[in-house]
Design an enzyme around this catalytic site. Structure first.
Site, short mmCIF file in Angstrom:
data_model
loop_
_atom_site.label_atom_id
_atom_site.label_comp_id
_atom_site.label_asym_id
_atom_site.label_seq_id
_atom_site.Cartn_x
_atom_site.Cartn_y
_atom_site.Cartn_z
N HIS A 62 40.17 37.94 39.50
CA HIS A 62 40.15 38.36 41.07
C HIS A 62 39.61 39.90 41.23
CE1 HIS A 62 42.17 34.82 42.72
NE2 HIS A 62 42.59 34.73 41.49
N ASP A 114 36.01 47.09 44.32
CA ASP A 114 37.08 46.00 44.62
C ASP A 114 36.24 44.71 44.25
OD1 ASP A 114 39.51 44.94 45.80
OD2 ASP A 114 39.01 45.69 47.72
#
Length: 473
Positions: free
Chosen positions: A158, A366
């Site tokens: 993720h 991110d």
């Protein structure tokens, strides 16, 4: 029909009514995956106890069974707070100066993965499809293979996968690369992440490219692909449309009066760039004194990992930055930055996104960042706000119509805020429409379905006999 087994560090167990106790990105994604499968969700219970049982606790919720194990204080300290969050997390986010590697923490990380594998192996059925999630569990497939589990095992990462020169600064990097190669399918957020991992396997383990994203590593075939995670578009859009009835949203909008709202929503983490964003807002007010009193910046930042020293230091830094800016610029009837550490439920966030003229999503790095997608989906079609988005967030590849910025340059971010506030409605609609259409097509169901279809269809060309290393422990 094959059963789906999902494994993650934490498990969101629904109440008896079927309502989930969590609404995070992973919880929503797993819920979507289980709409097409019966199955099992396995992971840590969230409890730390002195003498944890080796047997998982089983909780039945109809189509899905939940299996959780507790951790000992040492396990939690070494596996979770230690190696996962003080070594892997900063390295994966390119923060080499914050990485703290410890041999004992790494041993604890391996030990907990072995404990998870032994507990899970007892629950696996021959036709199960196994889907493992995130950096806490990189070695899990290797441990399961060592216990004789030959089922298809997929892994989704993720967070970012860094360039080889960054990842290889970890003393355990080659061990982790060998471990991840025991997955049949490895999913990453973006194509650059895929390139970074594939290149590392080729250079360090002499993996052989087979085409189509497949590699042969030590006689086993694995496939690496990007699967950009989506959100529950329909659910979030509905929440935004109904948010006007929420007391918090109504009071916030009433308090704004004619002021325009900038909003940032991030878990407290150094990867999110919260203090840097505040400095950019400060720069914006310095360059645009006419906007003082006319614009308010709301930053919602629930605290996390408070037991990790770097996060406590970050909390102090953010509080000091807020105090300095508000003290220097604030007036009796206007506070430039409203900083809130409370976690709000999805309906409240959806309403606040909808009310904000500008969404500030400027992480330093991110994997994806679902806040960017939520902000877009929450907007009204006839008067949408503007998304200011870090070019180092994975979401920037799916949302190129946003105002993309370098979060390390506070002058550039400040200028983007000004551009967003003055952008004509026609241009705002023109930018927003392709993004919301893309998010609607590529939602969380699309993501889960693509990954699981690939995992079901994928079989190794020649599977070696299961490794015996873990079984011999």
């Amino acid at each position: 029909m094959a059963r789906l087994v999902i494994v993650s560090n934490r498990v969101a167990i629904p109440e008896d009514s079927g309502k989930s106790v969590a609404a995070g990105g992973l919880a929503v994604a797993v819920k979507e995956a289980f709409t097409s499968y019966e199955g099992l969700w396995f992971g840590w219970s969230g409890k730390v106890v002195e003498d944890p049982s080796e047997e998982p606790e089983l909780i039945d919720r109809g189509r899905v069974q939940y299996a959780v194990v507790d951790l000992s204080p040492q396990d939690h300290r070494e596996y979770y707070s230690g190696f996962a969050n003080r070594a892997l997390w900063p390295i994966m986010h390119y923060r080499l100066g914050l990485g703290a590697f410890s041999r004992s923490d790494y041993a604890g990380y391996q030990r907990v993965n072995r404990i998870f594998a032994r507990a899970l192996a007892k629950l696996i059925e021959p036709d199960d499809i196994i889907w493992v999630h995130d950096y806490h569990l990189l070695p899990l497939a290797s441990e399961l293979r060592g216990l004789g589990i030959a089922n298809p095992i997929g892994y989704f990462h993720h967070i970012p996968w860094p360039a080889a020169d960054v990842f290889n600064t970890l003393p355990a990097s080659n061990d982790l690369l060998r471990g991840i190669a025991d997955y049949d399918l490895i999913g990453l957020q973006t194509d650059p992440d895929v390139h970074n991992l594939s290149r590392n396997l080729i250079d360090e383990l002499r993996a052989i490219p087979l085409g189509g994203g497949s590699l042969m590593v030590d006689g086993r075939r694995t496939r690496i692909r990007s699967f950009p995670i989506g959100i529950d578009v329909a659910g979030f859009k509905e929440a935004a449309e109904n948010a006007g009835a929420n007391k918090t949203v109504r009071e916030t909008m009433a308090g704004l009066r004619t002021r325009k709202l900038l909003i940032g929503v991030d878990r407290l983490d150094y990867s999110k760039g919260v203090p840097e964003r505040m400095e950019a807002v400060d720069r914006f007010f310095a360059s645009n004194p006419d906007q003082r009193g006319n614009v308010v910046y709301l930053q919602i930042t629930p605290k996390s990992r408070t037991e990790v020293p770097e996060y406590e230091e970050l909390s102090r830094e953010v509080n000091e930055t807020v105090g300095e800016i508000n003290g220097a610029l604030g007036e009796p009837n206007w506070t430039p930055i409203q900083y809130v550490t409370k976690a709000y439920p999805r309906p409240v966030l959806a309403g606040l996104y909808r009310a904000a003229r500008v969404g500030l999503v400027t992480p330093m790095r991110d994997g994806m960042n679902l806040v960017a997608k939520e902000y877009i989906v929450a907007q009204t079609a006839d008067d949408p706000g503007v998304l200011v988005l870090s070019k180092f967030a994975g979401a920037s590849r799916q949302l190129p119509e946003a105002l993309l910025v370098n979060p390390y340059d506070r002058f550039e971010v400040a200028e983007a805020i000004r551009t967003a506030l003055y952008m004509p409605r026609g241009e705002r609609i023109e930018r927003w429409k392709p993004m919301v259409d893309r998010m609607t097509r590529e939602d969380v169901d699309w993501w889960a379905r693509n990954f699981l279809t690939d995992l079901e269809n994928f079989r190794t060309i020649e599977r070696e006999p299961p490794r015996a290393a873990a079984a011999a422990e």
